[in-house]
Design an enzyme around this catalytic site. Structure first.
Site, PDB file in Angstrom:
ATOM      1  N   ILE A 156      25.624 -15.687 -20.451  1.00  0.00           N
ATOM      2  CA  ILE A 156      24.228 -16.134 -20.168  1.00  0.00           C
ATOM      3  C   ILE A 156      23.569 -15.808 -21.626  1.00  0.00           C
ATOM      4  CG2 ILE A 156      22.839 -14.319 -18.987  1.00  0.00           C
ATOM      5  CD1 ILE A 156      24.998 -14.057 -16.245  1.00  0.00           C
ATOM      6  N   ASP A 175      27.895  -5.248 -28.280  1.00  0.00           N
ATOM      7  CA  ASP A 175      28.167  -5.494 -27.407  1.00  0.00           C
ATOM      8  C   ASP A 175      29.751  -5.011 -28.260  1.00  0.00           C
ATOM      9  OD1 ASP A 175      30.672  -6.797 -26.504  1.00  0.00           O
ATOM     10  OD2 ASP A 175      29.414  -8.330 -25.108  1.00  0.00           O
ATOM     11  N   ALA A 235      20.853  -7.412 -15.121  1.00  0.00           N
ATOM     12  CA  ALA A 235      22.773  -7.433 -15.179  1.00  0.00           C
ATOM     13  C   ALA A 235      22.782  -6.541 -13.502  1.00  0.00           C
ATOM     14  CB  ALA A 235      22.778  -6.877 -16.314  1.00  0.00           C
ATOM     15  N   ARG A 236      23.172  -5.623 -13.890  1.00  0.00           N
ATOM     16  CA  ARG A 236      23.257  -4.107 -12.375  1.00  0.00           C
ATOM     17  C   ARG A 236      22.135  -3.425 -12.747  1.00  0.00           C
ATOM     18  NH1 ARG A 236      25.819  -8.029 -10.522  1.00  0.00           N
ATOM     19  NH2 ARG A 236      27.682  -8.271  -9.355  1.00  0.00           N
ATOM     20  N   ASP A 260      15.545  -7.356 -12.059  1.00  0.00           N
ATOM     21  CA  ASP A 260      15.745  -8.350 -11.440  1.00  0.00           C
ATOM     22  C   ASP A 260      16.371  -7.342 -10.514  1.00  0.00           C
ATOM     23  OD1 ASP A 260      15.956 -10.553  -9.702  1.00  0.00           O
ATOM     24  OD2 ASP A 260      17.979 -10.732 -10.572  1.00  0.00           O
ATOM     25  N   GLU A 265      19.389  -0.868  -3.676  1.00  0.00           N
ATOM     26  CA  GLU A 265      19.468  -2.587  -3.295  1.00  0.00           C
ATOM     27  C   GLU A 265      19.562  -2.679  -1.605  1.00  0.00           C
ATOM     28  OE1 GLU A 265      19.832  -4.975  -7.294  1.00  0.00           O
ATOM     29  OE2 GLU A 265      20.702  -5.421  -5.577  1.00  0.00           O
ATOM     30  N   HIS A 283      16.804  -9.055  -6.677  1.00  0.00           N
ATOM     31  CA  HIS A 283      18.165 -10.043  -7.070  1.00  0.00           C
ATOM     32  C   HIS A 283      18.387 -11.208  -6.766  1.00  0.00           C
ATOM     33  CE1 HIS A 283      23.257  -8.336  -7.798  1.00  0.00           C
ATOM     34  NE2 HIS A 283      22.359  -8.768  -8.217  1.00  0.00           N
TER      35      HIS A 283
END
Length: 316
Positions: A156, A175, A235-236, A260, A265, A283
């Site tokens: 992504i 990363d 992402a999360r 997002d 949630e 989301h």
């Protein structure tokens, strides 16, 4: 005797895609509205399910212990709702859709970043309240040529970098699982997290949620970031400590955030709600009509393939 796939839960308008594919394969498809693992177990036993297709329902160790499953499919990229260790212990393959909604999430992350930097949400809210004032968003600084830091660099963010090529951004990535050579090839500089936070105008989060990444971006991170920095998370939610984020924005440690995803949630309440420097979406970064169709077709075909004794295309 025909095999049975149980769709544990879903929020699609219908399951026409799944039913058509299952019917073509001679597989029965049953549905449930499971919230927890006990619901999943009860529903699966009731229809003698051989496989599960799960959207939000947690597929825990208890599920694998109580059911005799051939495969579990997860609607989406993330599999933090599935106990992968337990799946491995019981020899049950788990499949997902790893290339799902790459364009959509990349575009949404860029949209959030642009909205935060250009203050579009703030201006919209002020106009709705009867105020017409270009100074309401001051100061706005040019984004062209800025440094963008990716926390996690998979498909992504790679897609996002390609889409944003006209901005002449400088790209950094933290990363631990990607090599310097891999990132160089993608036009990205591999750095440590602290250096990324120190240098980036935009910090965009793209990591999965694991024990390692839970609240990875918290108070210490915000204290390290630039005062003009914007945090974007598609992402999360739990990768970011949102209480610390709100405090950092109020204190002027960073400029704002576009989120997002949230730790809870839908959220009941959050200190972020009252901040004009925060842009929130529900989301929805994954969403397009095309992405929904691709998601459902891909994971359903993979589950049916395993039931036909074939190797899965997208094993986790």
């Amino acid at each position: 005797m025909s095999s049975t796939v149980l769709v544990t839960d879903f929020d699609f308008p219908d399951l026409d895609i799944e039913r058509e594919l299952a019917g073509e394969a001679g597989i029965d498809l049953e549905t449930a509205a499971a919230d927890g693992p006990e619901d999943v177990i009860e529903a699966a036993r009731g229809v003698d399910a051989d496989a599960l297709l799960a959207q939000y329902a947690p597929i825990t160790r208890a599920v694998f212990e109580e059911l005799d499953l051939a495969v579990v499919g997860r609607y989406g990229i993330g599999v933090d709702s599935v106990d992968l260790e337990a799946a491995g212990d019981h020899g049950v393959p788990v499949v997902n859709v790893p290339d799902y909604c790459q364009d959509e999430v990349a575009e949404h992350a860029l949209a959030l970043a642009l909205s935060c930097v250009r203050e579009t949400a703030r201006f919209d809210a002020r106009i709705t309240d009867g105020e017409w004032d270009w100074t309401a968003g001051r100061p706005i600084n040019r984004l062209q040529g800025a440094t963008v830091g990716f926390v996690g660099f998979g498909s992504i963010p790679e897609c996002l970098a390609a889409k944003a090529s006209g901005f002449d951004f400088k790209y950094l990535a933290y990363d631990p699982y990607r090599s310097v050579e891999e990132l160089d090839e993608a036009g990205v500089e591999k750095v440590g997290l602290e250096e990324l936070l120190e240098r980036s105008r935009i910090v965009s989060v793209h990591t999965p949620l694991t024990d390692e990444t839970h609240e990875l971006i918290a108070a210490e991170a915000f204290a390290t970031m630039r005062e003009d920095a914007v945090l974007v998370n598609t992402a999360r939610g739990a990768v970011v400590d949102t209480t610390a984020l709100a405090a950092a924005i109020e204190a002027g440690e960073i400029a704002g955030a576009g989120l997002d995803v949230l730790p809870e949630e839908p959220p009941e309440e959050s200190a972020l709600f009252d901040l004009e420097d925060v842009v929130l979406t529900p989301h929805v970064a994954w969403y397009s009509e095309e992405s929904i169709t691709e998601l459902r077709e891909t994971v359903t075909r993979d589950v049916l393939s395993v039931l036909a004794d074939n190797e899965p295309t997208n094993p986790v």
